[in-house]
Motif scaffolding. Structure first.
Motif, PDB file in Angstrom:
ATOM      1  N   ASP A  90       0.832  -1.402   0.154  1.00 11.51           N
ATOM      2  CA  ASP A  90      -0.031   0.040  -0.039  1.00 11.51           C
ATOM      3  C   ASP A  90       0.819   1.350   0.095  1.00 11.51           C
ATOM      4  O   ASP A  90       1.837   0.955   0.684  1.00 11.51           O
ATOM      5  N   PRO A  91       0.626   2.275  -0.847  1.00 11.75           N
ATOM      6  CA  PRO A  91       1.586   3.447  -0.818  1.00 11.75           C
ATOM      7  C   PRO A  91       1.530   4.151   0.344  1.00 11.75           C
ATOM      8  O   PRO A  91       2.154   5.094   0.681  1.00 11.75           O
ATOM      9  N   THR A  92       0.470   4.265   1.240  1.00 16.30           N
ATOM     10  CA  THR A  92       0.230   5.027   2.362  1.00 16.30           C
ATOM     11  C   THR A  92       0.660   3.978   3.694  1.00 16.30           C
ATOM     12  O   THR A  92       0.912   4.855   4.747  1.00 16.30           O
ATOM     13  N   ASN A  93       0.533   3.100   3.549  1.00 18.16           N
ATOM     14  CA  ASN A  93       0.966   2.148   4.718  1.00 18.16           C
ATOM     15  C   ASN A  93       1.553   0.841   4.338  1.00 18.16           C
ATOM     16  O   ASN A  93       0.915  -0.165   3.707  1.00 18.16           O
ATOM     17  N   ARG A  94       2.886   0.657   4.502  1.00 19.80           N
ATOM     18  CA  ARG A  94       3.694  -0.335   3.714  1.00 19.80           C
ATOM     19  C   ARG A  94       3.524  -1.789   4.514  1.00 19.80           C
ATOM     20  O   ARG A  94       3.845  -2.676   4.228  1.00 19.80           O
ATOM     21  N   ARG A  95       2.965  -1.785   5.675  1.00 13.68           N
ATOM     22  CA  ARG A  95       2.561  -3.118   6.289  1.00 13.68           C
ATOM     23  C   ARG A  95       1.220  -3.561   5.622  1.00 13.68           C
ATOM     24  O   ARG A  95       0.953  -4.833   5.938  1.00 13.68           O
ATOM     25  N   VAL A  96       0.791  -2.944   4.784  1.00 14.60           N
ATOM     26  CA  VAL A  96      -0.705  -3.320   4.290  1.00 14.60           C
ATOM     27  C   VAL A  96      -0.219  -3.689   2.633  1.00 14.60           C
ATOM     28  O   VAL A  96       0.340  -3.095   2.233  1.00 14.60           O
ATOM     29  N   ILE A  97      -0.716  -4.940   2.651  1.00  8.81           N
ATOM     30  CA  ILE A  97      -0.624  -5.580   1.104  1.00  8.81           C
ATOM     31  C   ILE A  97      -1.788  -5.330   0.412  1.00  8.81           C
ATOM     32  O   ILE A  97      -2.856  -5.677   0.804  1.00  8.81           O
ATOM     33  N   ARG A  98      -1.754  -5.125  -0.917  1.00  6.19           N
ATOM     34  CA  ARG A  98      -2.875  -4.982  -1.826  1.00  6.19           C
ATOM     35  C   ARG A  98      -2.646  -6.063  -2.967  1.00  6.19           C
ATOM     36  O   ARG A  98      -1.475  -6.283  -3.181  1.00  6.19           O
ATOM     37  N   ILE A  99      -3.667  -6.501  -3.497  1.00 10.73           N
ATOM     38  CA  ILE A  99      -3.544  -7.368  -4.645  1.00 10.73           C
ATOM     39  C   ILE A  99      -4.027  -6.885  -5.945  1.00 10.73           C
ATOM     40  O   ILE A  99      -5.063  -6.111  -6.012  1.00 10.73           O
ATOM     41  N   GLU A 100      -3.370  -6.668  -6.733  1.00 11.81           N
ATOM     42  CA  GLU A 100      -3.650  -6.144  -8.417  1.00 11.81           C
ATOM     43  C   GLU A 100      -3.385  -7.372  -9.372  1.00 11.81           C
ATOM     44  O   GLU A 100      -2.561  -8.091  -9.290  1.00 11.81           O
ATOM     45  N   LEU A 101      -4.184  -7.045 -10.431  1.00  9.95           N
ATOM     46  CA  LEU A 101      -4.338  -7.896 -11.719  1.00  9.95           C
ATOM     47  C   LEU A 101      -2.774  -7.604 -12.458  1.00  9.95           C
ATOM     48  O   LEU A 101      -2.501  -6.559 -12.625  1.00  9.95           O
ATOM     49  N   THR A 102      -2.293  -8.488 -12.869  1.00  9.39           N
ATOM     50  CA  THR A 102      -1.375  -8.494 -13.797  1.00  9.39           C
ATOM     51  C   THR A 102      -1.788  -8.498 -15.646  1.00  9.39           C
ATOM     52  O   THR A 102      -3.034  -8.701 -15.438  1.00  9.39           O
ATOM     53  N   ASP A 103      -1.097  -8.210 -16.471  1.00  9.81           N
ATOM     54  CA  ASP A 103      -1.438  -8.403 -17.838  1.00  9.81           C
ATOM     55  C   ASP A 103      -1.921  -9.679 -17.925  1.00  9.81           C
ATOM     56  O   ASP A 103      -3.048  -9.679 -18.647  1.00  9.81           O
ATOM     57  N   ASP A 104      -1.212 -10.711 -17.683  1.00 13.48           N
ATOM     58  CA  ASP A 104      -1.716 -12.090 -17.902  1.00 13.48           C
ATOM     59  C   ASP A 104      -3.110 -12.103 -17.116  1.00 13.48           C
ATOM     60  O   ASP A 104      -3.925 -13.107 -17.611  1.00 13.48           O
ATOM     61  N   GLY A 105      -3.115 -11.602 -15.872  1.00 17.20           N
ATOM     62  CA  GLY A 105      -4.549 -11.901 -15.177  1.00 17.20           C
ATOM     63  C   GLY A 105      -5.563 -11.064 -16.003  1.00 17.20           C
ATOM     64  O   GLY A 105      -6.864 -11.852 -15.859  1.00 17.20           O
ATOM     65  N   ARG A 106      -5.358  -9.946 -16.588  1.00 14.43           N
ATOM     66  CA  ARG A 106      -6.379  -9.191 -17.464  1.00 14.43           C
ATOM     67  C   ARG A 106      -6.769 -10.200 -18.554  1.00 14.43           C
ATOM     68  O   ARG A 106      -7.923 -10.307 -18.824  1.00 14.43           O
ATOM     69  N   GLU A 107      -5.806 -10.727 -19.230  1.00 17.74           N
ATOM     70  CA  GLU A 107      -6.251 -11.656 -20.313  1.00 17.74           C
ATOM     71  C   GLU A 107      -6.714 -12.911 -19.936  1.00 17.74           C
ATOM     72  O   GLU A 107      -7.770 -13.299 -20.599  1.00 17.74           O
ATOM     73  N   ALA A 108      -6.342 -13.540 -18.804  1.00 15.32           N
ATOM     74  CA  ALA A 108      -7.122 -14.432 -18.247  1.00 15.32           C
ATOM     75  C   ALA A 108      -8.727 -14.138 -18.082  1.00 15.32           C
ATOM     76  O   ALA A 108      -9.508 -14.818 -18.480  1.00 15.32           O
ATOM     77  N   LEU A 109      -8.939 -13.064 -17.527  1.00 12.90           N
ATOM     78  CA  LEU A 109     -10.176 -12.750 -17.160  1.00 12.90           C
ATOM     79  C   LEU A 109     -11.264 -12.463 -18.546  1.00 12.90           C
ATOM     80  O   LEU A 109     -12.279 -12.860 -18.511  1.00 12.90           O
ATOM     81  N   ARG A 110     -10.407 -12.030 -19.431  1.00 14.68           N
ATOM     82  CA  ARG A 110     -11.291 -12.061 -20.657  1.00 14.68           C
ATOM     83  C   ARG A 110     -11.557 -13.174 -21.289  1.00 14.68           C
ATOM     84  O   ARG A 110     -12.776 -13.304 -21.618  1.00 14.68           O
ATOM     85  N   LYS A 111     -10.539 -14.265 -21.222  1.00 13.60           N
ATOM     86  CA  LYS A 111     -11.165 -15.537 -21.617  1.00 13.60           C
ATOM     87  C   LYS A 111     -12.094 -16.158 -20.732  1.00 13.60           C
ATOM     88  O   LYS A 111     -12.731 -16.866 -21.218  1.00 13.60           O
ATOM     89  N   LEU A 112     -11.883 -16.335 -19.355  1.00 13.66           N
ATOM     90  CA  LEU A 112     -12.632 -16.424 -18.410  1.00 13.66           C
ATOM     91  C   LEU A 112     -14.311 -16.068 -18.679  1.00 13.66           C
ATOM     92  O   LEU A 112     -15.101 -16.712 -18.564  1.00 13.66           O
ATOM     93  N   ARG A 113     -14.521 -14.696 -19.074  1.00 17.54           N
ATOM     94  CA  ARG A 113     -15.602 -14.128 -19.384  1.00 17.54           C
ATOM     95  C   ARG A 113     -16.416 -14.821 -20.495  1.00 17.54           C
ATOM     96  O   ARG A 113     -17.500 -15.068 -20.597  1.00 17.54           O
ATOM     97  N   GLY A 114     -15.629 -15.043 -21.603  1.00 21.69           N
ATOM     98  CA  GLY A 114     -15.934 -15.885 -22.385  1.00 21.69           C
ATOM     99  C   GLY A 114     -16.494 -17.078 -22.270  1.00 21.69           C
ATOM    100  O   GLY A 114     -17.742 -17.807 -22.646  1.00 21.69           O
ATOM    101  N   ALA A 115     -15.861 -17.926 -21.071  1.00 17.06           N
ATOM    102  CA  ALA A 115     -16.409 -19.221 -20.727  1.00 17.06           C
ATOM    103  C   ALA A 115     -17.528 -19.267 -20.062  1.00 17.06           C
ATOM    104  O   ALA A 115     -18.442 -19.895 -20.170  1.00 17.06           O
ATOM    105  N   ARG A 116     -17.593 -18.139 -19.339  1.00 14.97           N
ATOM    106  CA  ARG A 116     -18.872 -17.864 -18.386  1.00 14.97           C
ATOM    107  C   ARG A 116     -20.084 -17.696 -19.282  1.00 14.97           C
ATOM    108  O   ARG A 116     -21.212 -18.075 -19.118  1.00 14.97           O
TER     109      ARG A 116
END
Length: 150
Positions: free
Chosen positions: A88-114
């Motif tokens: 986290d940019p304001t509190n280094r003890r906090v961890i956040r989760i973000e999509l990678t480019d591969d994650g966004r591509e996987a999400l696109r494919k998964l939307r098609g599967a759904r």
């Protein structure tokens, strides 16, 4: 008027339908070849709803699971390069989760599967029946249309 026996029959039908939905969605997700489980797919969809990377606790709350379950899902997705942990940019003890480019591509494919899975599941219903079903499901879930993302 319903009877206790007819309510039991309806409850059993709903359980059988739920299992069928899960089987069909799992098959369509597996056909994507991404190596993602249905639970990981749900986490990716939920993650995509956030404007900025959420904390794991935020994901657990949104998914209605215990935080440990999110940790396990994130570990698997991170190993596959679909998400990453970022401080986290304001509190280094906090961890956040973000999509990678591969994650966004996987999400696109998964939307098609759904979409494909939904088409298979709902194929026996007419458009009018689908509308009725949607209204009934809204009522059963919480009495109002589901406006959550994912």
């Amino acid at each position: 008027m319903t009877t206790p026996d007819s309510d039991s029959v309806l409850a059993e039908q709903l359980l059988r339908f739920t299992r069928r939905v899960h089987r069909i969605q799992k098959r369509h997700i597996e056909q994507c070849g991404l190596g993602v489980t249905p639970a990981q797919s749900r986490l990716l969809r939920t993650l995509a709803c956030y404007g900025s990377p959420p904390r794991m606790a935020d994901l657990a709350e949104r998914l209605e699971v215990v935080p440990r379950a999110v940790t396990t899902l994130v570990d698997g997705l991170e190993a596959g390069g679909k998400v990453r942990r970022v401080p986290d940019p304001t509190n280094r003890r906090v961890i956040r989760i973000e999509l990678t480019d591969d994650g966004r591509e996987a999400l696109r494919k998964l939307r098609g599967a759904r979409r494909s899975a939904a088409g298979e599941i709902l194929a026996p219903l007419s458009g009018e029946q689908r509308e009725v079903l949607g209204g009934l499901l809204d009522t059963l879930v919480d009495g109002v249309p589901d406006r959550r993302c994912g």
